[in-house]
Enzyme design. Structure first.
Site, mmCIF file in Angstrom:
data_model
loop_
_atom_site.group_PDB
_atom_site.id
_atom_site.type_symbol
_atom_site.label_atom_id
_atom_site.label_comp_id
_atom_site.label_asym_id
_atom_site.label_seq_id
_atom_site.Cartn_x
_atom_site.Cartn_y
_atom_site.Cartn_z
ATOM 1 N N SER A 58 0.506 -1.294 0.077
ATOM 2 C CA SER A 58 -0.043 0.082 0.169
ATOM 3 C C SER A 58 1.152 1.462 0.031
ATOM 4 O O SER A 58 0.130 2.566 -0.916
ATOM 5 C CB SER A 58 -0.783 0.138 1.042
ATOM 6 O OG SER A 58 -2.167 -0.868 1.154
ATOM 7 N N GLU A 60 3.400 2.262 -2.177
ATOM 8 C CA GLU A 60 3.666 2.469 -2.746
ATOM 9 C C GLU A 60 2.807 2.725 -3.756
ATOM 10 O O GLU A 60 3.383 3.542 -4.882
ATOM 11 C CB GLU A 60 4.284 0.897 -4.035
ATOM 12 C CG GLU A 60 5.991 0.805 -3.250
ATOM 13 C CD GLU A 60 5.516 -0.230 -1.547
ATOM 14 O OE1 GLU A 60 6.261 -0.211 -0.858
ATOM 15 O OE2 GLU A 60 4.468 -1.140 -0.981
ATOM 16 N N VAL A 81 -4.996 -3.109 4.339
ATOM 17 C CA VAL A 81 -4.514 -2.934 5.449
ATOM 18 C C VAL A 81 -5.303 -3.433 6.626
ATOM 19 O O VAL A 81 -6.098 -3.176 6.792
ATOM 20 C CB VAL A 81 -3.878 -1.278 5.810
ATOM 21 C CG1 VAL A 81 -2.673 -1.073 6.298
ATOM 22 C CG2 VAL A 81 -2.503 -1.088 4.345
ATOM 23 N N GLY A 85 -0.114 -5.597 15.463
ATOM 24 C CA GLY A 85 0.038 -5.707 16.991
ATOM 25 C C GLY A 85 1.004 -4.681 17.115
ATOM 26 O O GLY A 85 1.301 -4.287 18.555
ATOM 27 N N THR A 86 1.539 -3.554 16.144
ATOM 28 C CA THR A 86 2.263 -3.219 15.498
ATOM 29 C C THR A 86 1.451 -1.545 15.638
ATOM 30 O O THR A 86 0.895 -1.484 15.255
ATOM 31 C CB THR A 86 3.751 -3.168 15.380
ATOM 32 O OG1 THR A 86 3.197 -3.325 14.296
ATOM 33 C CG2 THR A 86 3.961 -4.131 16.322
ATOM 34 N N HIS A 88 2.553 -0.148 13.287
ATOM 35 C CA HIS A 88 2.608 0.301 11.138
ATOM 36 C C HIS A 88 1.386 1.012 10.616
ATOM 37 O O HIS A 88 1.780 0.868 10.114
ATOM 38 C CB HIS A 88 3.495 -1.152 10.907
ATOM 39 C CG HIS A 88 3.530 -1.037 9.953
ATOM 40 N ND1 HIS A 88 5.127 -0.617 9.068
ATOM 41 C CD2 HIS A 88 2.985 -2.223 8.949
ATOM 42 C CE1 HIS A 88 4.409 -0.686 7.644
ATOM 43 N NE2 HIS A 88 3.734 -2.001 7.786
#
Length: 156
Positions: A58, A60, A81, A85-86, A88
């Protein structure tokens, strides 16, 4: 659930309009279905055969969407997406959303944000336009982008 209050989908006559679609390779089962439905929408709207470009992920999407926006009347970005757990997830979603918005404004070309941002695979499937899905975001993104391109064209 997302989609509550959404207007009825009205397929425009987009004869002669060019469409670029950029889609991610991540979450291929979901994105491939969304791409298939996006191509169905383009055909239903009678748009010129879309240019389809695949990218890794995503992040890109915006740069390729910008290249397409310089050549096409409308652009659709497709991806998924899924929250992990982060942090990101938040970074990717924000980057993609801001990037696609910037492309649309900088290029004066509609760029539909067909990137699902979901908590899990089940939510993604529910929005991807499968026979048992409650939403069809690939189809809807094309209709939105072509409708906006027609609106811009009407301004002369």
């Amino acid at each position: 659930m997302a989609g509550h209050g959404a207007p009825e989908i009205k397929v425009p006559d987009a004869s002669g309009l060019t469409l670029g679609i950029v889609a991610t390779d991540w979450n291929a089962e979901i994105v491939d279905q969304m791409l298939a439905r996006a191509l169905d929408a383009a055909a239903d709207a009678k748009a010129v055969e879309p240019t389809v470009i695949r990218v890794a992920g995503s992040v890109e999407l915006p740069v390729v969407a910008q290249a397409l926006a310089r050549r096409c009347d409308a652009v659709v970005a497709l991806g998924t997406v899924i929250r992990g757990g982060t942090a990101h997830f938040e970074y990717v979603c924000k980057s993609v959303t801001e990037g696609l918005t910037r492309v649309a404004l900088d290029e004066s070309t509609p760029v539909a944000h067909g990137v699902l941002t979901v908590d899990d695979q089940e939510q993604a499937r529910a929005r991807a336009g499968f026979a048992d899905s409650t939403e069809d975001k690939g189809y809807e993104a094309v209709i939105a982008a072509l409708g906006a391109a027609l609106a811009i064209r009407s301004l002369g």
